[in-house]
Design a protein around this motif. Structure first.
Motif, mmCIF file in Angstrom:
data_model
loop_
_atom_site.group_PDB
_atom_site.id
_atom_site.type_symbol
_atom_site.label_atom_id
_atom_site.label_comp_id
_atom_site.label_asym_id
_atom_site.label_seq_id
_atom_site.Cartn_x
_atom_site.Cartn_y
_atom_site.Cartn_z
ATOM 1 N N ILE A 70 0.841 -1.204 0.000
ATOM 2 C CA ILE A 70 0.000 0.000 0.000
ATOM 3 C C ILE A 70 0.871 1.248 0.000
ATOM 4 O O ILE A 70 0.654 2.182 -0.783
ATOM 5 C CB ILE A 70 -0.936 0.009 1.223
ATOM 6 C CG1 ILE A 70 -1.970 -1.113 1.120
ATOM 7 C CG2 ILE A 70 -1.650 1.364 1.348
ATOM 8 C CD1 ILE A 70 -2.798 -1.308 2.380
ATOM 9 N N VAL A 121 1.078 4.185 -2.963
ATOM 10 C CA VAL A 121 0.806 5.603 -2.712
ATOM 11 C C VAL A 121 2.039 6.454 -3.034
ATOM 12 O O VAL A 121 1.928 7.519 -3.656
ATOM 13 C CB VAL A 121 0.352 5.806 -1.250
ATOM 14 C CG1 VAL A 121 0.277 7.301 -0.907
ATOM 15 C CG2 VAL A 121 -0.995 5.138 -1.019
ATOM 16 N N GLU A 124 -0.613 12.688 0.783
ATOM 17 C CA GLU A 124 -1.193 11.344 0.773
ATOM 18 C C GLU A 124 -0.227 10.333 1.410
ATOM 19 O O GLU A 124 -0.633 9.499 2.233
ATOM 20 C CB GLU A 124 -1.528 10.909 -0.657
ATOM 21 C CG GLU A 124 -2.697 11.637 -1.289
ATOM 22 C CD GLU A 124 -2.282 12.955 -1.929
ATOM 23 O OE1 GLU A 124 -3.137 13.587 -2.570
ATOM 24 O OE2 GLU A 124 -1.097 13.342 -1.792
ATOM 25 N N ILE A 132 -0.670 8.019 4.964
ATOM 26 C CA ILE A 132 -0.451 6.572 5.083
ATOM 27 C C ILE A 132 0.634 6.278 6.113
ATOM 28 O O ILE A 132 0.506 5.356 6.934
ATOM 29 C CB ILE A 132 -0.082 5.961 3.721
ATOM 30 C CG1 ILE A 132 -1.221 6.146 2.721
ATOM 31 C CG2 ILE A 132 0.262 4.474 3.878
ATOM 32 C CD1 ILE A 132 -2.546 5.553 3.145
ATOM 33 N N ILE A 165 -6.815 3.069 6.751
ATOM 34 C CA ILE A 165 -6.095 3.289 5.488
ATOM 35 C C ILE A 165 -7.059 3.209 4.306
ATOM 36 O O ILE A 165 -6.985 4.011 3.363
ATOM 37 C CB ILE A 165 -4.951 2.272 5.338
ATOM 38 C CG1 ILE A 165 -3.805 2.631 6.293
ATOM 39 C CG2 ILE A 165 -4.435 2.236 3.899
ATOM 40 C CD1 ILE A 165 -2.676 1.617 6.309
ATOM 41 N N LEU A 195 -7.578 6.085 1.586
ATOM 42 C CA LEU A 195 -7.408 5.862 0.148
ATOM 43 C C LEU A 195 -8.674 6.259 -0.619
ATOM 44 O O LEU A 195 -8.599 6.793 -1.736
ATOM 45 C CB LEU A 195 -7.085 4.396 -0.131
ATOM 46 C CG LEU A 195 -5.726 3.874 0.370
ATOM 47 C CD1 LEU A 195 -5.628 2.371 0.133
ATOM 48 C CD2 LEU A 195 -4.575 4.600 -0.308
ATOM 49 N N SER A 196 -9.824 6.006 -0.022
ATOM 50 C CA SER A 196 -11.089 6.340 -0.674
ATOM 51 C C SER A 196 -11.263 7.840 -0.843
ATOM 52 O O SER A 196 -11.991 8.296 -1.743
ATOM 53 C CB SER A 196 -12.261 5.768 0.132
ATOM 54 O OG SER A 196 -12.178 4.351 0.226
ATOM 55 N N PHE A 250 -8.581 9.907 -1.283
ATOM 56 C CA PHE A 250 -7.526 10.450 -2.127
ATOM 57 C C PHE A 250 -8.082 10.707 -3.536
ATOM 58 O O PHE A 250 -8.854 9.907 -4.070
ATOM 59 C CB PHE A 250 -6.346 9.478 -2.233
ATOM 60 C CG PHE A 250 -5.546 9.324 -0.965
ATOM 61 C CD1 PHE A 250 -5.752 10.156 0.122
ATOM 62 C CD2 PHE A 250 -4.569 8.335 -0.872
ATOM 63 C CE1 PHE A 250 -5.013 10.008 1.296
ATOM 64 C CE2 PHE A 250 -3.821 8.184 0.298
ATOM 65 C CZ PHE A 250 -4.046 9.017 1.376
ATOM 66 N N TYR A 270 -7.059 7.907 -6.739
ATOM 67 C CA TYR A 270 -6.240 6.745 -6.362
ATOM 68 C C TYR A 270 -6.528 5.576 -7.302
ATOM 69 O O TYR A 270 -7.663 5.134 -7.445
ATOM 70 C CB TYR A 270 -6.513 6.327 -4.915
ATOM 71 C CG TYR A 270 -5.807 5.039 -4.527
ATOM 72 C CD1 TYR A 270 -4.437 5.019 -4.303
ATOM 73 C CD2 TYR A 270 -6.519 3.836 -4.416
ATOM 74 C CE1 TYR A 270 -3.783 3.832 -3.974
ATOM 75 C CE2 TYR A 270 -5.877 2.654 -4.086
ATOM 76 C CZ TYR A 270 -4.506 2.655 -3.867
ATOM 77 O OH TYR A 270 -3.858 1.484 -3.536
ATOM 78 N N THR A 295 -4.457 1.799 -8.985
ATOM 79 C CA THR A 295 -3.293 0.914 -8.938
ATOM 80 C C THR A 295 -3.539 -0.298 -9.815
ATOM 81 O O THR A 295 -4.683 -0.738 -9.984
ATOM 82 C CB THR A 295 -2.998 0.445 -7.489
ATOM 83 O OG1 THR A 295 -1.920 -0.482 -7.508
ATOM 84 C CG2 THR A 295 -4.223 -0.215 -6.864
ATOM 85 N N ILE A 320 -9.002 -0.733 -3.711
ATOM 86 C CA ILE A 320 -9.871 -0.484 -2.558
ATOM 87 C C ILE A 320 -10.869 -1.618 -2.351
ATOM 88 O O ILE A 320 -11.102 -2.061 -1.214
ATOM 89 C CB ILE A 320 -10.600 0.864 -2.714
ATOM 90 C CG1 ILE A 320 -9.587 2.005 -2.579
ATOM 91 C CG2 ILE A 320 -11.712 1.015 -1.674
ATOM 92 C CD1 ILE A 320 -10.163 3.386 -2.810
#
Length: 236
Positions: A86, A90, A100, A104, A149, A153-154, A156, A159, A161, A168
């Motif tokens: 993670i 980020v 961000e 984290i 976390i 992330l939700s 950001f 986000y 990946t 997520i």
């Protein structure tokens, strides 16, 4: 095997010896049904059943604990390794100096260096219960950090990946799985407490019945009788 389990099994063996002896006594007929041959036979069967129940409950608890430890620490896809992925995702997307990344890092700082060791004590003892309580708090904290976390992330912007594990939706599934582990182990611990208390009460009853049988045999056959000498040393 825990020391108290060994002790209970020794008492169980002596209970079987007692039943064998009184079954061979001529004219053995105490007043209370509980101390009669039939009553003791049924009761000893119940003792065997509660011993097996305690053993199976503890074994299933150990299996759950081992599986959870793998999920948090030992496996290649464990939570500890997930945290690393993670952070990398980020840092890669937003930069190591980004707000961000700082967010984290603050979450990860709460559990940095956490390595939970499996308790070796019997969870039905006072010391064992305390050790397991400490472990539960540690696993609960790590699970909550993951949830925090996920929430971060939700929030950001953008986000994304390519790593399926740190998407997520996948993280939410992982958090649900770990939460379920914690809940199942907590439930199993309550089961252990319940069945061990039940067993303790039953062996207290065994002691009381044994004392009554000794008194009956002493009065019926005499202090120096072979019958009384056979059973007087049996301790429950």
């Amino acid at each position: 095997m825990a020391k108290n389990d060994v002790s209970y099994r020794a008492k169980m063996s002596r209970a079987n010896d007692l039943l064998t002896y009184i079954s061979g006594f001529e004219n053995y007929s105490p007043t209370r049904p509980k101390e009669k041959i039939e009553g003791m036979t049924a009761f000893i069967a119940q003792l065997l059943e509660i011993n097996a129940k305690v053993s199976s409950t503890k074994e299933s608890h150990v299996a759950l604990v081992d599986n959870r430890q793998d999920a948090f620490d030992n496996n290649e896809d464990s939570l500890q390794k997930l945290f690393v992925q993670i952070k990398a995702a980020v840092d890669s997307q937003y930069g190591k100096s980004s707000s961000e990344a700082d967010t984290i890092n603050r979450h990860l700082a709460l559990i940095r260096g956490t390595k939970v060791k499996k308790p070796t004590q019997d969870p039905s003892t006072e010391a064992g219960e305390k050790a397991y309580d400490n472990v539960e708090r540690s696993y609960g904290s790590m699970t909550q950090v993951l949830k925090d976390i996920i929430a971060a992330l939700s929030n950001f912007t953008g986000y994304e990946t390519s790593n399926e594990r740190v998407k997520i939706s996948t993280l939410k599934e992982t958090a649900d799985k770990l939460t379920d582990f914690n809940a199942r182990i907590a439930t199993k611990k309550l089961e252990i407490r319940s069945v061990t208390q039940e067993r303790k009460a039953m062996y207290k009853e065994l002691k009381a019945r044994g004392q009554r049988i000794k008194s009956y045999v002493k009065g019926q056959y005499g202090t120096n009788s072979n019958e009384y000498l056979l059973i007087k040393g049996l301790k429950f």
